[in-house]
Design a protein around this motif. Structure first.
Motif, PDB file in Angstrom:
ATOM      1  N   PRO A 461      10.929  -2.451  -1.264  1.00 54.33           N
ATOM      2  CA  PRO A 461      11.964  -2.671  -1.931  1.00 54.33           C
ATOM      3  C   PRO A 461      12.301  -4.561  -2.459  1.00 54.33           C
ATOM      4  O   PRO A 461      12.359  -5.189  -1.879  1.00 54.33           O
ATOM      5  N   GLY A 462      11.714  -4.660  -3.747  1.00 50.24           N
ATOM      6  CA  GLY A 462      12.246  -6.335  -4.440  1.00 50.24           C
ATOM      7  C   GLY A 462      11.045  -6.962  -3.703  1.00 50.24           C
ATOM      8  O   GLY A 462      11.188  -8.393  -3.493  1.00 50.24           O
ATOM      9  N   HIS A 463       9.704  -5.934  -2.780  1.00 56.19           N
ATOM     10  CA  HIS A 463       8.636  -7.117  -2.616  1.00 56.19           C
ATOM     11  C   HIS A 463       8.483  -8.596  -3.189  1.00 56.19           C
ATOM     12  O   HIS A 463       7.880  -8.445  -4.551  1.00 56.19           O
ATOM     13  N   THR A 464       8.265  -9.596  -2.911  1.00 60.08           N
ATOM     14  CA  THR A 464       7.795 -10.385  -2.980  1.00 60.08           C
ATOM     15  C   THR A 464       6.570 -11.170  -2.808  1.00 60.08           C
ATOM     16  O   THR A 464       6.219 -11.260  -1.889  1.00 60.08           O
ATOM     17  N   PHE A 480       0.315  -3.076   0.340  1.00 58.32           N
ATOM     18  CA  PHE A 480       0.419  -2.211   1.839  1.00 58.32           C
ATOM     19  C   PHE A 480      -0.886  -1.572   1.753  1.00 58.32           C
ATOM     20  O   PHE A 480      -0.692  -1.357   3.020  1.00 58.32           O
ATOM     21  N   LEU A 481      -1.693  -1.093   0.927  1.00 55.00           N
ATOM     22  CA  LEU A 481      -3.510  -0.720   2.239  1.00 55.00           C
ATOM     23  C   LEU A 481      -3.835  -1.643   3.248  1.00 55.00           C
ATOM     24  O   LEU A 481      -3.865  -1.495   3.687  1.00 55.00           O
ATOM     25  N   ALA A 482      -3.078  -3.420   2.640  1.00 53.45           N
ATOM     26  CA  ALA A 482      -3.936  -4.394   3.778  1.00 53.45           C
ATOM     27  C   ALA A 482      -3.359  -4.539   4.557  1.00 53.45           C
ATOM     28  O   ALA A 482      -3.822  -4.008   5.683  1.00 53.45           O
ATOM     29  N   ALA A 510      -0.091 -10.167   5.325  1.00 51.74           N
ATOM     30  CA  ALA A 510       1.424 -10.488   6.033  1.00 51.74           C
ATOM     31  C   ALA A 510       2.511 -10.624   4.407  1.00 51.74           C
ATOM     32  O   ALA A 510       3.826 -10.240   5.297  1.00 51.74           O
ATOM     33  N   ASP A 511       2.709 -11.490   3.586  1.00 50.46           N
ATOM     34  CA  ASP A 511       3.188 -11.248   2.763  1.00 50.46           C
ATOM     35  C   ASP A 511       4.656  -9.499   2.790  1.00 50.46           C
ATOM     36  O   ASP A 511       5.518  -9.042   2.565  1.00 50.46           O
ATOM     37  N   TYR A 512       3.419  -8.068   2.203  1.00 48.26           N
ATOM     38  CA  TYR A 512       4.057  -6.673   2.505  1.00 48.26           C
ATOM     39  C   TYR A 512       4.555  -7.205   4.143  1.00 48.26           C
ATOM     40  O   TYR A 512       5.531  -5.956   3.479  1.00 48.26           O
ATOM     41  N   TYR A 513       4.333  -6.938   5.391  1.00 45.94           N
ATOM     42  CA  TYR A 513       4.854  -7.051   6.440  1.00 45.94           C
ATOM     43  C   TYR A 513       6.257  -7.926   6.246  1.00 45.94           C
ATOM     44  O   TYR A 513       7.293  -7.372   6.972  1.00 45.94           O
ATOM     45  N   LEU A 514       6.231  -8.720   5.748  1.00 42.78           N
ATOM     46  CA  LEU A 514       7.468  -9.431   5.881  1.00 42.78           C
ATOM     47  C   LEU A 514       8.618  -8.289   4.970  1.00 42.78           C
ATOM     48  O   LEU A 514       9.673  -8.750   5.537  1.00 42.78           O
TER      49      LEU A 514
END
Length: 601
Positions: A461-464, A480-482, A510-514
């Motif tokens: 939530p709030g993913h940027t 998410f899939l990456a 990396a963006d999704y992980y953070l």
């Protein structure tokens, strides 16, 4: 030699007239080296004309068991050892001068006087000629720290036209956010010395924030060294600006407190996102949880000077009362924040930890003296949403000390499944794989339609993105899939700092992980009886309910009390896909649901 007379409180502490804003001032007599600290105390009305001339002292009491003796009005007085050290350091060799210092100027044994004097902190510190900040003795690193500060200040002067453009250099005026440097400074500062300087206990003490924020000017003393406090603030701003390239300072325990110090004590509060309007009381209380004080009640009373300066008159409900219990003081502050702010926003500070008895303390009252702990507390949900859109907060009970909070809302969903808590940033890739497998299993069982989109949204939530701002659903799924492919196929986690190729080839993962670790730390994934999925506090249980509180922007998890059939305890806020943007209050799907009167204990 010290006089032989016994301590006499009566000889020092004549009664004060609170209506005339009377306080005591201390005349520190001249002295040298190891001569005893001698002073005289007299009563001074702050409303007199002309106003009294004095300097205030900002320091840390330190260990309450460490005591020293000074001479006051001819009698010995036992004071905190740090108080004696400060007075000795501030003493002049050939002339007396007038100070205000709390350990001597307030009769600490007189609770009523303490109440009255604490209520006057704004007047006392605003009326000072100068505030003397004692950071402690030189630890051997001070000179190196000051040399680094001189380098920083020189660079800032050159880059900001002698500080005239400092605010624009460090702060985005339009978005009200702090800027971050895009390249290292190459100034060669001594990070260890700066970390040690800012690890001084003074920077962790709650009272010091309002003392330097209220005083017209302050000067810092560390051992034999001194420097203007305004320069310290400038260095704080630079440290935050360059923090991506200063690993020791970025990870220093003092960093969050330095940001709050810059926010509240900076000139005209220029470095804050609330400059165009008074701050909310709830925000002020929340911003001080990272600071310490020996009496938990001072997490309320120690910010009243800031309240009076930046918000307005102190409400009677939170006026100092040292005879009240900690729970009662926090309850009054919480309820006052709700009424004064016209918002339930202070509930975002609720965090119940594993093993805590939810009945010992009102579940809807934050423990305002407790700093957020990344090892035990759920991550804060930092997203733009309004689950109760179109509604207004309505609190039914008006008794400021009532332990029950009664308000309007809708009790919606029953929680039928929950997973274990999500892995945190220090976990290995295998734990993330296991968690995602369990989450997908629950989601496909209870909410199979569009499951990939829902999961991608719920877990971030709030993913940027650093490059695209807030991500819409389709791109969120792609990220998410990456991330899933990376941890499943390569059994590794993305790391910006250690794998530069990831910036090019693994940016989505990396963006999704953070986003995942920032949102899901110490939170559980859950499914409801109506097919909704979300994340909530790790202490939630199957059988809990999801509710919307009118006037609060997040859904909350609540639990029915067995001993009170109509009452609930508040577990904490949640993210629930499909009800975050007013669907409950504005869509036809929930139109038939009646309003509930929700009783929280």
């Amino acid at each position: 030699m010290l006089p032989l007379s016994d301590p006499s409180t009566a000889a020092i502490y004549y009664p004060l007239n609170a209506k005339a804003q009377e306080t005591r001032l201390l005349v520190l007599e001249a002295g040298m080296d190891k001569q005893p600290v001698c002073c005289k105390v007299y009563v001074a009305p702050l409303l007199s004309d002309p106003k009294p001339q004095y300097e205030t002292v900002s320091y840390v009491w330190g260990d309450a068991r460490s005591r020293s003796t000074i001479v006051v009005n001819g009698s010995r007085k036992n004071v905190p050892a740090n108080c004696e050290r400060v007075l000795r350091r501030m003493r002049l060799a050939s002339a007396s001068h007038v100070l205000w210092i709390d350990a001597v100027c307030i009769d600490q044994e007189n609770l009523l006087e303490r109440d009255e004097q604490v209520s006057m902190m704004n007047q006392i510190y605003s009326g000072t000629h100068r505030n003397l900040v004692w950071l402690g003795e030189d630890d051997g690193y001070t000179e190196h720290a000051l040399l680094s500060m001189a380098l920083i200040l020189k660079a800032l002067r050159q880059n900001t036209d002698g500080y005239a453009l400092l605010e624009a250099y460090l702060f985005n005026r339009n978005s009200r956010t702090r800027k971050r440097a895009q390249a290292p400074s190459h100034l060669g500062v001594d990070e260890e010395a700066l970390v040690r300087f800012f690890d001084s206990e003074w920077f962790s003490r709650l009272w010091t924030v309002q003392e330097v924020a209220l005083a017209p000017c302050s000067i810092c003393f560390r051992g034999k060294h001194d420097l203007p406090f305004e320069d310290v603030l400038r260095v704080c701003g630079w440290i935050h600006y360059q923090s991506d390239f200063l690993p020791m300072l970025r990870n220093a325990k003092s960093r969050g407190r330095l940001i709050e110090l810059l926010t509240w004590a900076g000139p005209n509060r220029a470095f804050t996102s609330h400059i165009d309007r008074p701050p909310a009381l709830g925000h002020l209380l929340n911003s001080m949880t990272g600071f310490t004080c020996s009496d938990p009640r001072d997490h309320v009373y120690g910010i009243l000077g800031l309240h009076e300066r930046f918000i307005g008159a102190i409400p009677s409900s939170i006026a100092p009362d040292y005879q009240a219990s900690v729970a009662e003081v926090f309850l009054r502050a919480t309820r006052s924040a709700m009424y004064q702010d016209g918002s339930l926003g202070i509930l975002s500070q609720i965090s119940h930890r594993k093993g805590e008895d939810l009945i010992d303390f009102p579940s809807w009252v934050p423990q305002l003296n407790r700093k957020w702990d990344s090892e035990r507390d759920p991550s804060r949900l930092r997203i733009l949403c309004d689950a109760s859109r179109g509604t207004l907060m309505q609190i039914y009970d008006s008794n400021v000390i009532d332990k029950q909070l009664v308000l309007n809302g809708k009790i919606l969903l029953g929680i039928v499944r929950r997973t274990v808590a999500a892995p945190n940033e220090g976990s290995d890739a295998g734990r993330f794989v296991q968690f995602l497998e369990s989450v997908e299993h629950v989601a496909r069982e209870y909410s199979p339609d569009g499951v990939l989109t829902k999961l991608a949204m719920v877990l971030s939530p709030g993913h940027t993105s650093q490059h695209m701002g807030i991500l819409p659903e389709l791109q969120r799924v792609e990220h998410f899939l990456a991330f899933k492919r990376l941890i499943n196929e390569e059994q590794t986690l993305p790391d910006y700092d250690r794998d530069p190729t990831l910036l090019l080839h693994g940016r989505l993962a990396a963006d999704y992980y953070l986003a995942f670790v920032n949102a899901c730390c110490h939170r559980c994934f859950f499914a409801t009886d109506a097919g909704y999925i979300g994340i909530g506090p790790q202490v939630m249980e199957e059988g809990d309910r999801v509710a919307i509180l009118y006037g609060y922007r997040f859904p909350v998890v609540i639990r029915k009390l067995a001993s009170h059939s109509e009452s609930y305890v508040l577990i904490g806020e949640a993210y629930v896909y499909g009800i975050m943007d007013g669907e409950v209050t504005e869509s036809d799907e929930f139109a038939g649901w009646e309003h509930d009167v929700i009783r929280l204990r």
